[in-house]
Design an enzyme around this catalytic site. Sequence first.
Site, PDB file in Angstrom:
ATOM      1  N   LYS A 172       0.871  -1.182   0.000  1.00 12.30           N
ATOM      2  CA  LYS A 172       0.000   0.000   0.000  1.00 12.30           C
ATOM      3  C   LYS A 172       0.907   1.230   0.000  1.00 12.30           C
ATOM      4  O   LYS A 172       1.492   1.588   1.012  1.00 12.30           O
ATOM      5  CB  LYS A 172      -0.911   0.083   1.220  1.00 12.30           C
ATOM      6  CG  LYS A 172      -1.953   1.223   1.061  1.00 12.30           C
ATOM      7  CD  LYS A 172      -2.492   1.755   2.379  1.00 12.30           C
ATOM      8  CE  LYS A 172      -1.658   2.898   2.909  1.00 12.30           C
ATOM      9  NZ  LYS A 172      -1.728   4.143   2.086  1.00 12.30           N
ATOM     10  N   GLU A 247       9.649   1.917  10.800  1.00 10.50           N
ATOM     11  CA  GLU A 247      10.624   2.999  10.635  1.00 10.50           C
ATOM     12  C   GLU A 247       9.816   4.280  10.743  1.00 10.50           C
ATOM     13  O   GLU A 247       9.023   4.601   9.860  1.00 10.50           O
ATOM     14  CB  GLU A 247      11.338   2.878   9.285  1.00 10.50           C
ATOM     15  CG  GLU A 247      12.625   3.685   9.212  1.00 10.50           C
ATOM     16  CD  GLU A 247      12.401   5.087   8.675  1.00 10.50           C
ATOM     17  OE1 GLU A 247      12.313   6.019   9.513  1.00 10.50           O
ATOM     18  OE2 GLU A 247      12.308   5.254   7.456  1.00 10.50           O
ATOM     19  N   CYS A 284      12.894  11.829   7.467  1.00  9.70           N
ATOM     20  CA  CYS A 284      12.777  11.366   8.855  1.00  9.70           C
ATOM     21  C   CYS A 284      14.108  11.423   9.586  1.00  9.70           C
ATOM     22  O   CYS A 284      14.150  11.626  10.800  1.00  9.70           O
ATOM     23  CB  CYS A 284      12.206   9.950   8.896  1.00  9.70           C
ATOM     24  SG  CYS A 284      13.065   8.786   7.827  1.00  9.70           S
ATOM     25  N   GLU A 384       8.774  16.321  15.795  1.00  9.19           N
ATOM     26  CA  GLU A 384       9.196  16.264  14.393  1.00  9.19           C
ATOM     27  C   GLU A 384       8.353  17.229  13.569  1.00  9.19           C
ATOM     28  O   GLU A 384       7.120  17.159  13.576  1.00  9.19           O
ATOM     29  CB  GLU A 384       9.043  14.840  13.857  1.00  9.19           C
ATOM     30  CG  GLU A 384       9.560  14.689  12.439  1.00  9.19           C
ATOM     31  CD  GLU A 384       9.471  13.262  11.941  1.00  9.19           C
ATOM     32  OE1 GLU A 384      10.440  12.775  11.327  1.00  9.19           O
ATOM     33  OE2 GLU A 384       8.421  12.620  12.150  1.00  9.19           O
TER      34      GLU A 384
END
Length: 477
Positions: A172, A247, A284, A384
């Site tokens: 996906k 992750e 990231c 973040e």
Amino acid sequence: MTTTNYDKLYINGAWVASTSSETINVIDSVTETVMATIPAGTAADVDAAVMAARSAFDGWAATPTEERAKYLTRIGDSLGARMDEIATAISKETGMAKWLSQMVQVGLPINSFNQAGALAESYVYEEKVGSSLVVREPIGVVACITPWNYPLHQIAAKVAFAMAAGCTVVLKPSEVAPVDAFILADIINEIGLPAGVFNLVSGVGPVVGEAMALHPEVDMVSFTGSTRAGKRVMQLGAESIKKIALELGGKSANVMLEDLDEATFAKAVADGVGKAFLNSGQTCSALTRMLVPRSRLAEAEAIAGATASAMVVGDPFAAGVHLGPLASAAQRDRVQGYIQKGIDEGATLVAGGLGAPEGLDVGFYVRPTVFSGVTPQMTIAQEEIFGPVLSILPYDGEDDAVRIANGVVYGLAGGVWSGDKAHAEKVARRLRTGQVEVNGGAFNPNAPFGGYKQSGIGREYGRFGLEEFLEIKSLQL
């Protein structure tokens, strides 16, 4: 502008219609117009794909490793032949400058498929341990859920190594940046990969992603995305005790040690700005916290401010552009919110700030922004942001620097600069994080990538990435 309509999913070696007639618009980040449409897949589509993968598993797992390797290498070669097409699509989706997309967004996936193929052949799948034979076998059907910031790179990290290990997959891709996944499926169809080994179901996470994580015939979920969504995948996977590889997010520190001479300090700070702003900060592992000795804070501010101000923001297809737009209006608005939060909490604005760069009213653009005088407790030092925003934090002594660096819930990446490389390595070992650049050490696409703490579970790429998709069995002889 031409809109590409992808009206079918790829299941069991064929392009098939979704059980739903609903579609999802894919937005061009540069023009804010619809560049493609994709099917909004359903739980029924997921079930069909998973059962196809289950049916294909025994045959693919028994396929000789050299044959699996040939398929993977052919996929890599075909990606190379369509590099310009793929890089163009990803630059429109994510905003990355086209020249960089070719190297990173397509070049790295080609490497992953080639490396996975080589590993499939060279890996030693069994060993004697005393009177036992320990064998490693493919885990089974793997659900791969991937993000929008490095779409094909993250697909390759999962799909290539899972298939190399002998697993079958259901993918996906992110609905924000899915075009490369449809091109990959087209390539896989063309090279004649056995039916059911690779399946593609597009759609949104709460429908397709959750159905994959819950499906009883899925043996493992490999997910890359936000920590919030990763927690949800873990919760759903726990219902059937699936293996979960994650992750997730990062808030990585780049530590400038006190012994740097003036020239090296300037080089390190300038390099650090670039590392924070890679892919317009939509990375990231971006080094978004720069830690500098308090006595050199003004020096760092001047260098970082000048470096950020010199970056050219604009159309990712134009010559000389460093940073394009962000991937979506939602992401732009999120980043603007964090910039406002930094101002509200008292950080010093060194460069950039609120609003779009001058003359860039169309497209999801954000001004490259540097804050200084940031304290570890500020929101912009803890959360973040996923945009071109760098926070400079002063520290008092090496132990304080390590404490600040480790003082977040994440642990994905990091950097250490020192006049003494051995000392930099010593400090790097103290950072609770999955990767650390020592004096600007280059990214290695074959080294294990993954995080400590809430940055994830497991590793991707190279031998470590292959082993994530293998089970261990002991034969007592």
